[in-house]
Design an enzyme around this catalytic site. Sequence first.
Site, PDB file in Angstrom:
ATOM      1  N   ALA A  83      41.558  33.238  35.768  1.00 49.32           N
ATOM      2  CA  ALA A  83      41.219  33.841  37.205  1.00 49.32           C
ATOM      3  C   ALA A  83      42.448  34.301  37.828  1.00 49.32           C
ATOM      4  O   ALA A  83      43.377  33.600  37.551  1.00 49.32           O
ATOM      5  CB  ALA A  83      40.599  33.026  37.948  1.00 49.32           C
ATOM      6  N   ASP A  84      42.406  35.408  38.364  1.00 43.32           N
ATOM      7  CA  ASP A  84      43.643  35.764  39.340  1.00 43.32           C
ATOM      8  C   ASP A  84      43.640  35.387  40.934  1.00 43.32           C
ATOM      9  O   ASP A  84      44.475  35.346  41.467  1.00 43.32           O
ATOM     10  CB  ASP A  84      43.810  37.301  39.073  1.00 43.32           C
TER      11      ASP A  84
END
Length: 370
Positions: A243-244
Amino acid sequence: MSSRLQAILWVRPRLRILNQLLLPHRSEYSEINDCRAGHHAIASMQTRGAPAIAIVAALSLAAELCGLEFSSAAAAQAHIRQQLAYLSTSRPTAVNLFDAVRRLNKVVDAATADGADVCAAYVQAAEAMLAADIADNQAIGTHGARYIAETAGASSIKLLTHCNTGALATAGHGTALGIARTLHELNVLSHVYFTETRPYNQGARLTAFELLEERIPSTLVCDSAVSALLQSDPGIQAIVVGADRVAANGDTANKIGTYQLAITAHHHNRLFIVAAPSTSIDLDMPSGKQIEIEQRDPSEILVQSGFTQSSVATGSLEPASVQVAPLETRAWNPSFDVTPAALISAIVTEKGVITKQPNSSEFDIKAALS
């Protein structure tokens, strides 16, 4: 299991990063002496992955500060704030970068004796972030491996992953790929499938490189083949991604293509797991609707770049570009998409596994982390 790969090498005052634009065909480190070089390395994707972006940004300024002197604490603080603001423009979606900037500014504000004191406090804080990221990733691997093994109820685990979330995307071990590493260490991982991850091919280039380096059984698949793969192999228990940025309700921004993987996981009744350090969670963002999505150059879709096959064989690495689409073709090239929380089975952080309450389509991450 510690990864053999080190994407970030820091020995004060020297920062070197593995140039991922040359992988998997050449392992070459680039010197990062200041913020300008750090910004370029991040924006050009010589280094990538939300945790690694934050660490490289922090350490690039640390390297710069090691060669500077300031007349006062105020002068050092002003310089550091200005450079951190500049570094935060390198990639807009990765929340780890903004979290690092916020925390480092607090450290700098608290150091007031003189310029040297401010710089020393900053460098020590940046170094602590490097060490903490490795420990966090190992904890993510442990929590995620246990959750998958217990939930799947199987002694032999098959996973599918997207993009690159291993040692190359972090300070070490990795997030989603770190879970695979831990399962492999426990001798319960039978196979990892991984997507090519168009248009930048982080899977085909980087994840392939890591899995081969670690001798983990693996197979590359086209992005568009995942649904067919899940249909044909019921033994794949989970899709695990990084995930960013994760919003407070669990909506997750990650590499483009993640959303469609979540849809097919839901359709085929497989676990869909997000693995990320808590620094990737933005509790100030209520949902994914507020997440800014980076738009990249259309040429990444229209043109295929790489090295000629003959030059790879000889090691000379001659770059080549092939125009795939007609010259006047328009292209839409978002770097990320947002997966709704309703499609996510669990979010694994260094603090543990976060799941939804029964009959809820969203996560209460704030309560889970409190």
